[in-house]
Write a protein that holds these residues in place. Structure first.
Motif, mmCIF file in Angstrom:
data_model
loop_
_atom_site.group_PDB
_atom_site.id
_atom_site.type_symbol
_atom_site.label_atom_id
_atom_site.label_comp_id
_atom_site.label_asym_id
_atom_site.label_seq_id
_atom_site.Cartn_x
_atom_site.Cartn_y
_atom_site.Cartn_z
ATOM 1 N N ALA A 121 19.197 -6.655 -94.142
ATOM 2 C CA ALA A 121 20.653 -6.556 -94.144
ATOM 3 C C ALA A 121 21.287 -7.754 -94.833
ATOM 4 C CB ALA A 121 21.169 -6.425 -92.714
ATOM 5 N N LEU A 122 20.755 -8.949 -94.575
ATOM 6 C CA LEU A 122 21.323 -10.147 -95.177
ATOM 7 C C LEU A 122 21.016 -10.237 -96.667
ATOM 8 C CD1 LEU A 122 20.561 -12.686 -92.304
ATOM 9 C CD2 LEU A 122 22.764 -11.680 -92.902
ATOM 10 N N VAL A 123 19.811 -9.819 -97.070
ATOM 11 C CA VAL A 123 19.469 -9.845 -98.490
ATOM 12 C C VAL A 123 20.356 -8.869 -99.257
ATOM 13 C CG1 VAL A 123 17.660 -9.268 -100.168
ATOM 14 C CG2 VAL A 123 17.105 -10.640 -98.159
ATOM 15 N N LEU A 124 20.552 -7.664 -98.676
ATOM 16 C CA LEU A 124 21.421 -6.688 -99.328
ATOM 17 C C LEU A 124 22.862 -7.169 -99.400
ATOM 18 C CD1 LEU A 124 20.057 -3.357 -97.793
ATOM 19 C CD2 LEU A 124 19.753 -4.186 -100.133
ATOM 20 N N ALA A 125 23.251 -8.061 -98.473
ATOM 21 C CA ALA A 125 24.609 -8.614 -98.488
ATOM 22 C C ALA A 125 24.800 -9.662 -99.569
ATOM 23 C CB ALA A 125 24.951 -9.207 -97.123
ATOM 24 N N GLY A 126 23.716 -10.001 -100.269
ATOM 25 C CA GLY A 126 23.834 -10.935 -101.382
ATOM 26 C C GLY A 126 23.466 -12.369 -101.060
ATOM 27 N N LEU A 127 22.956 -12.640 -99.864
ATOM 28 C CA LEU A 127 22.590 -13.998 -99.504
ATOM 29 C C LEU A 127 21.262 -14.380 -100.163
ATOM 30 C CD1 LEU A 127 24.720 -13.310 -97.305
ATOM 31 C CD2 LEU A 127 23.453 -14.814 -95.762
ATOM 32 N N THR A 128 21.122 -15.642 -100.485
ATOM 33 C CA THR A 128 19.861 -16.155 -101.012
ATOM 34 C C THR A 128 18.858 -16.274 -99.873
ATOM 35 O OG1 THR A 128 20.444 -18.467 -100.644
ATOM 36 C CG2 THR A 128 21.144 -17.477 -102.723
ATOM 37 N N TYR A 129 17.579 -16.438 -100.246
ATOM 38 C CA TYR A 129 16.552 -16.591 -99.214
ATOM 39 C C TYR A 129 16.841 -17.814 -98.338
ATOM 40 C CZ TYR A 129 13.658 -13.095 -101.622
ATOM 41 O OH TYR A 129 13.172 -11.945 -102.173
ATOM 42 N N LYS A 130 17.355 -18.871 -98.952
ATOM 43 C CA LYS A 130 17.671 -20.080 -98.170
ATOM 44 C C LYS A 130 18.802 -19.798 -97.182
ATOM 45 C CE LYS A 130 17.438 -24.535 -97.273
ATOM 46 N NZ LYS A 130 18.354 -24.517 -96.128
ATOM 47 N N GLN A 131 19.825 -19.079 -97.638
ATOM 48 C CA GLN A 131 20.949 -18.771 -96.752
ATOM 49 C C GLN A 131 20.527 -17.831 -95.628
ATOM 50 O OE1 GLN A 131 23.541 -17.271 -99.800
ATOM 51 N NE2 GLN A 131 24.741 -19.175 -99.898
ATOM 52 N N VAL A 132 19.659 -16.855 -95.966
ATOM 53 C CA VAL A 132 19.146 -15.959 -94.922
ATOM 54 C C VAL A 132 18.358 -16.759 -93.897
ATOM 55 C CG1 VAL A 132 17.613 -14.023 -94.434
ATOM 56 C CG2 VAL A 132 19.105 -13.952 -96.432
ATOM 57 N N GLY A 133 17.549 -17.675 -94.376
ATOM 58 C CA GLY A 133 16.764 -18.488 -93.465
ATOM 59 C C GLY A 133 17.619 -19.326 -92.531
ATOM 60 N N ASP A 134 18.698 -19.903 -93.082
ATOM 61 C CA ASP A 134 19.581 -20.710 -92.245
ATOM 62 C C ASP A 134 20.280 -19.852 -91.197
ATOM 63 O OD1 ASP A 134 20.624 -22.973 -94.909
ATOM 64 O OD2 ASP A 134 18.956 -23.075 -93.500
ATOM 65 N N ARG A 135 20.626 -18.624 -91.578
ATOM 66 C CA ARG A 135 21.283 -17.728 -90.620
ATOM 67 C C ARG A 135 20.340 -17.339 -89.481
ATOM 68 N NH1 ARG A 135 25.807 -14.774 -92.476
ATOM 69 N NH2 ARG A 135 27.111 -16.214 -93.662
ATOM 70 N N LEU A 136 19.056 -17.098 -89.821
ATOM 71 C CA LEU A 136 18.098 -16.595 -88.832
ATOM 72 C C LEU A 136 17.192 -17.689 -88.276
ATOM 73 C CD1 LEU A 136 17.042 -13.271 -90.619
ATOM 74 C CD2 LEU A 136 18.792 -13.613 -88.871
ATOM 75 N N ILE A 182 14.962 -19.512 -89.806
ATOM 76 C CA ILE A 182 13.623 -19.454 -90.364
ATOM 77 C C ILE A 182 13.670 -20.090 -91.745
ATOM 78 C CG2 ILE A 182 12.918 -17.416 -89.049
ATOM 79 C CD1 ILE A 182 13.590 -15.680 -91.411
ATOM 80 N N SER A 183 12.524 -20.350 -92.316
ATOM 81 C CA SER A 183 12.495 -20.998 -93.632
ATOM 82 C C SER A 183 12.700 -19.968 -94.735
ATOM 83 C CB SER A 183 11.156 -21.715 -93.831
ATOM 84 O OG SER A 183 10.113 -20.765 -93.950
ATOM 85 N N ALA A 184 13.058 -20.455 -95.915
ATOM 86 C CA ALA A 184 13.224 -19.568 -97.060
ATOM 87 C C ALA A 184 11.886 -18.914 -97.437
ATOM 88 C CB ALA A 184 13.793 -20.357 -98.240
ATOM 89 N N LYS A 185 10.807 -19.656 -97.229
ATOM 90 C CA LYS A 185 9.484 -19.106 -97.539
ATOM 91 C C LYS A 185 9.163 -17.937 -96.621
ATOM 92 C CE LYS A 185 5.787 -19.591 -100.130
ATOM 93 N NZ LYS A 185 5.884 -19.470 -101.607
ATOM 94 N N THR A 186 9.541 -18.060 -95.361
ATOM 95 C CA THR A 186 9.313 -16.961 -94.417
ATOM 96 C C THR A 186 10.122 -15.737 -94.802
ATOM 97 O OG1 THR A 186 8.883 -18.562 -92.659
ATOM 98 C CG2 THR A 186 9.419 -16.315 -91.982
ATOM 99 N N VAL A 187 11.352 -15.957 -95.274
ATOM 100 C CA VAL A 187 12.170 -14.833 -95.736
ATOM 101 C C VAL A 187 11.475 -14.132 -96.894
ATOM 102 C CG1 VAL A 187 14.378 -14.156 -96.754
ATOM 103 C CG2 VAL A 187 14.310 -15.916 -94.978
ATOM 104 N N GLU A 188 10.938 -14.932 -97.816
ATOM 105 C CA GLU A 188 10.238 -14.353 -98.961
ATOM 106 C C GLU A 188 9.043 -13.514 -98.510
ATOM 107 O OE1 GLU A 188 8.159 -15.860 -103.152
ATOM 108 O OE2 GLU A 188 9.028 -17.303 -101.739
ATOM 109 N N HIS A 189 8.322 -14.017 -97.506
ATOM 110 C CA HIS A 189 7.176 -13.258 -96.980
ATOM 111 C C HIS A 189 7.626 -11.954 -96.356
ATOM 112 C CE1 HIS A 189 4.599 -17.160 -96.634
ATOM 113 N NE2 HIS A 189 4.646 -16.681 -97.881
ATOM 114 N N HIS A 190 8.756 -11.986 -95.625
ATOM 115 C CA HIS A 190 9.288 -10.757 -95.022
ATOM 116 C C HIS A 190 9.620 -9.735 -96.108
ATOM 117 C CE1 HIS A 190 9.453 -11.526 -90.781
ATOM 118 N NE2 HIS A 190 10.123 -12.669 -90.926
ATOM 119 N N VAL A 191 10.243 -10.162 -97.193
ATOM 120 C CA VAL A 191 10.624 -9.239 -98.273
ATOM 121 C C VAL A 191 9.376 -8.634 -98.916
ATOM 122 C CG1 VAL A 191 11.746 -9.062 -100.520
ATOM 123 C CG2 VAL A 191 12.813 -10.410 -98.697
#
Length: 902
Positions: free
Chosen positions: A851-866, A868-877
């Motif tokens: 949901a956050l990626v589709l909203a246009g947030l960067t991996y770093k911004q998604v990580g800060d919201r949740l 988690i790290s940006a690397k973890t966001v990348e792994h989730h994607v």
């Protein structure tokens, strides 16, 4: 025979008038005697016109005063007092209708009185109550004895509606506007009805004003005014209608003569029931009467009132911008400025300027003008005027001391706390000495108090009031070196073992509050935080009754809030700021500061929306923020952007932050924004620009003995800056300093424990129970965002799945979000499974990331919201792409959009 024409408004009659007309219409030949006394415009002519119509319809001749005057004086004089023939009595065979009887001469009024006294005539006489000659009084008495007195009254709203409905599609706004403007006077109602009939668009404006055509219709009424009546009405228009003595002085009348003048004014119909001009009449007077006559009356009224020692503010305000001058009006402006100074400083500044323009020497109004300018936010003018007075050796010592006090307060708002302290010290003992103490402590200059000269005045500087002590600190004899802190000889290393007792001045609220403020700041450096807060809160409460009218370098509420934020007492800080805002403590000059500190508290608690609202209100309340307030405002922008992971705003705001720091010298009371800037500088990799200012702050704190209350928050910010900049050695040093301050208060202990947890988390050693305990302690201390962030960052650094889930739930709770159970691993999807079934493939965490990626947030911004790290966001994607079998990023996003919508 004169024909009466109905030139007044449409016939709308009250019950007594209707009864008179109905009685005549029922028996037009019956003798009738009636008087109609009423002011101008009340409809007397309209009533007579209706009576003329009724009589004419019945075949009864209608006579007027000209017909009576045409009769032979001898015949009339012989016939009236007991004549045998009815024909000898004018009006016996006809109806005598007389309008404006107050304009008739004594002879004609005597003839009318004789006819009324005969009792055999049909006579109706209309007249104004003034001028009331003896002959008119006799006629009125005769009318009252012989018949009815019909007193016409203004129309009510229903009667106005009836009149308007004859020509218009009436609305309630038409009725209300007409009633308010005219007071129900029929003739004026008719004027507005005429304007509405020509077009009612003007009534639909936000602030409707009667058209010029309506005002012009009143020109004839104003032109006919007696000169003395006009003067009276102009005085009423100036707002002094009920000040009888002032009116008497203006008109040269008193007692019965003044009462007669008031009656004459009421008879015009231009006054309402309260004795004031009707709004329509007031507007007409303001527009149609030549300006020089209006201004002349106002000026004379103001000068008379000033000579009598009465209040002149309202009268003087009306003279602003008129260009009047002279000693008399200059004195009026100056007196009015003094009246306005406490509650309306901006108006007072304008009045002081007018006094100077009217002829008062600037030196005579400089200190008052400077104070008014400062309190209204015009610090440039305040500093210019105060500096001129200070530099003028011929100025009275008291004026120079007051000017120094004003300049000191203005410079404190400009961020020049050291210079402010020097000026307060120069101003002399009492509350200036207390404010000097605060300024010197705030800049670390605790050993800087100049010696007094042998004459008893500080080194040729301070303009002491005759007979007052000359030493700033009690117990320091004139001529001896003086020390700000008891027990510290001048020039020796700083000692904060004791607090000086300030020399007693008048025991005012300001003096008491200033002493408590100085004691509170001193205590915050040397002693108990609780005691410091208590003294500052008491100082704020002491000033609440009168603090809105004082010029303060800082408010005790703001200082209490700062100490509260530094010690984790956010609820108390918020409460004292709310009370200060309600009491308008410090006036408009400190309103923005109170709002900004309230915003800071909201930001610390994680209430970002509330913080932004306070920030917007603070910046909108003033034209330009002074350097001290601007520093906090920019720091709030930086802090909110950092906490919202808004890197673009953070970069855009950073240049303002650097400028704000350069414009405002470092002092004790700007540690909070400086700490926020330190973290942001590390995030933006721009620590070099801020390093000199941070060094200055650390040196200042060292000069004060590194007080735990003030150093702990800066160490906390510096710790995070070091962690972000990947400087473990510096981070360890700040954590060690926090541990050293842990014993000072509970808040310091919480930060010390959290610092130790942060070092462990950054090193990859996550003790989940300890982290959760520290995070919750931070939350309870008011640092809600910090607590949630600690738990979140620990969660993404632990390899223990159970600990990660627990810490993430802790972070959610501290953010005010619901917790989530651990998600079970989903079964692998079948290759032929339709996309609609993929809804169950993604875990809850993956759906959040999607949901956050589709909203246009960067991996770093998604990580800060949740958390988690940006690397973890990348792994989730990557994992979602594998699960969904997407062959490209675009295909992945299309499938995710379908899933999220489902």
């Amino acid at each position: 025979m004169t024909q009466h024409a109905a030139t007044s408004p449409r016939l709308v009659l009250d019950p007594p008038t209707r009864q008179l007309i109905d009685a005549i219409e029922a028996d037009p030949l019956a003798p009738v005697t009636a008087g109609i006394p009423a002011p101008g415009g009340y409809g007397k002519t309209t009533v007579l016109a209706e009576l003329a119509r009724v009589y004419a319809a019945a075949g009864v001749p209608v006579l007027d005063i000209a017909d009576v005057s045409a009769a032979s004086g001898a015949t009339l004089g012989a016939a009236v007092p007991g004549a045998a023939s009815r024909a000898a009595v004018p009006g016996a065979d006809g109806a005598l209708l007389v309008d404006d009887a107050q304009l008739l001469g004594p002879a004609q009024l005597g003839e009318l009185a004789a006819i009324v006294g005969s009792g055999r005539a049909r006579v109706v006489v209309a007249y104004r109550p003034w001028p009331r000659s003896a002959a008119l009084a006799d006629l009125a008495d005769a009318l009252g004895r012989a018949g009815a007195q019909v007193s016409l009254a203004p129309w009510d709203r229903d009667q106005i509606a009836t009149h308007l409905a004859d020509r218009l599609n009436v609305t309630q706004s038409m009725i209300d506007f007409t009633h308010v403007q005219t007071g129900g006077v029929p003739r004026f109602v008719g004027h507005i009805a005429d304007a509405l009939a020509r077009g009612a668009g003007w009534l639909e404006q936000p602030d409707p004003q009667v058209p010029r055509s309506v005002l012009d219709a009143l020109r004839a009424d104003l032109d006919r005014l007696d000169a003395e009546v006009e003067r009276f009405l102009l005085a009423v228009e100036a707002g002094v209608g009920r000040q009888v003595e002032l009116l008497g002085a203006l008109l040269g009348r008193d007692g019965d003569a003044l009462t007669e003048m008031m009656d004459a004014a009421r008879a015009t119909g231009l006054l309402g029931a309260d004795g004031g001009l009707l709004p329509l009449a007031r507007r007409a007077v303001a527009v149609l009467v030549p300006a020089e006559r209006r201004i002349g009356i106002r000026q004379r009224l103001a000068e008379i009132q000033h000579e009598r020692g009465g209040p002149v503010l309202d009268l003087a305000r009306a003279l602003l911008g008129t260009g009047v001058g002279g000693a008399g009006v200059a004195a009026v402006f100056q007196a009015a400025a003094g009246e306005a100074l406490s509650a309306r400083p901006a108006l007072a500044a304008k009045l002081f300027a007018a006094a100077a323009a009217a002829g008062t020497p600037v030196a005579g109004v400089a200190t008052g003008w400077a104070r008014a300018s400062a309190r209204s936010g015009d610090l440039d003018r305040a500093l210019r005027l105060a500096d001129q007075t200070i530099a003028t050796e011929q100025a009275p010592p008291a004026d120079r001391a007051e000017a120094a006090e004003i300049a000191a307060a203005a410079l404190a708002h400009r961020g020049q706390l050291g210079r402010s302290a020097e000026l307060y010290r120069w101003a002399g003992p009492g509350f200036p000495a207390a404010f000097a103490m605060i300024g010197l402590l705030g800049t670390g200059q605790v050993d800087r108090v100049p010696a007094a000269d042998p004459a008893g005045s500080p080194a040729g500087q301070s303009p002491q009031v005759p007979g007052s002590p000359t030493s700033l600190v009690a117990g320091s004899p004139a001529g001896s070196p003086t020390s700000l802190v008891a027990g510290s000889p001048a020039g020796s290393p700083t000692s904060l073992a004791g607090l000086p007792t300030f020399l007693a001045g008048p025991p005012t609220l300001l003096a008491g509050a200033a002493t408590l403020m100085a004691q509170g700041i001193h205590e915050s450096i040397t002693g108990s935080t609780t005691t410091a807060l208590a003294q500052l809160v008491r100082a704020s409460a002491l000033l609440e009754p009168a603090g809105h009218g004082l010029l303060l370098p800082d408010s005790p509420a703001a200082l209490a809030a700062l100490v509260g934020v530094h010690s984790g007492e956010l609820a108390l800080a918020e409460s004292v700021l709310d009370r200060a805002t309600m009491a308008n403590l410090g006036g408009s000059l400190l309103a923005a500061r109170h709002r900004l500190l309230a915003a800071w508290i909201a930001m610390a608690r994680g209430r970002m929306t509330v913080a932004r609202e306070h920030l917007v209100l603070a910046t909108r309340s003033v034209r330009v923020l002074e350097p001290r307030d601007w520093l906090f405002a920019v720091a709030l922008d930086v802090g909110l952007a950092r906490r919202n992971s808004d890197l673009a705003t953070l970069r855009r705001t950073w240049s303002q932050a650097c400028e704000a720091v350069m414009r405002h010298p470092v002092d004790l009371f700007t540690v909070l924004p400086l700490g926020e800037f330190a973290v942001a500088a590390a995030r933006l990799r721009d620590q070099a620009r801020l390093r000199p200012h941070l060094d200055e702050a650390w040196n200042l704190l060292a000069a004060l003995g590194s007080p735990p209350l003030w150093t702990t928050p800066l160490h906390w910010s510096a710790l995070h800056a070091a962690i972000i900049a990947e400087q473990p050695t510096a981070a360890a040093e700040h954590a060690e300093a926090l541990a050293g301050n842990a014993a000072h208060c509970a808040y310091c202990a919480v930060l010390a424990s959290a610092a130790a947890c942060w070092l462990a988390v950054v090193a990859g050693e996550v003790d989940a129970p300890a982290v959760e305990a520290s995070a919750r302690a931070l939350h309870e201390a008011g640092l809600c965002w910090d607590g949630a962030r600690l738990a979140g960052q620990a969660a993404i650094r632990t390899s223990d799945r159970r600990a990660m889930v627990s810490l993430l739930n802790c972070a959610r709770v501290l953010q005010g979000r619901p917790t989530r159970p651990a998600a079970a691993a989903p079964p692998p999807p079948k290759a032929a499974e339709p996309a609609a079934r993929n809804h169950d493939v993604l875990s809850e965490r993956e759906r959040e990331v999607a949901a956050l990626v589709l909203a246009g947030l960067t991996y770093k911004q998604v990580g800060d919201r949740l958390f988690i790290s940006a690397k973890t966001v990348e792994h989730h994607v990557a994992r979602m792409r594998q699960k969904l079998g997407a062959t490209s990023r675009a295909e992945l996003f299309d499938q995710l959009r379908q899933l999220i919508r489902s």
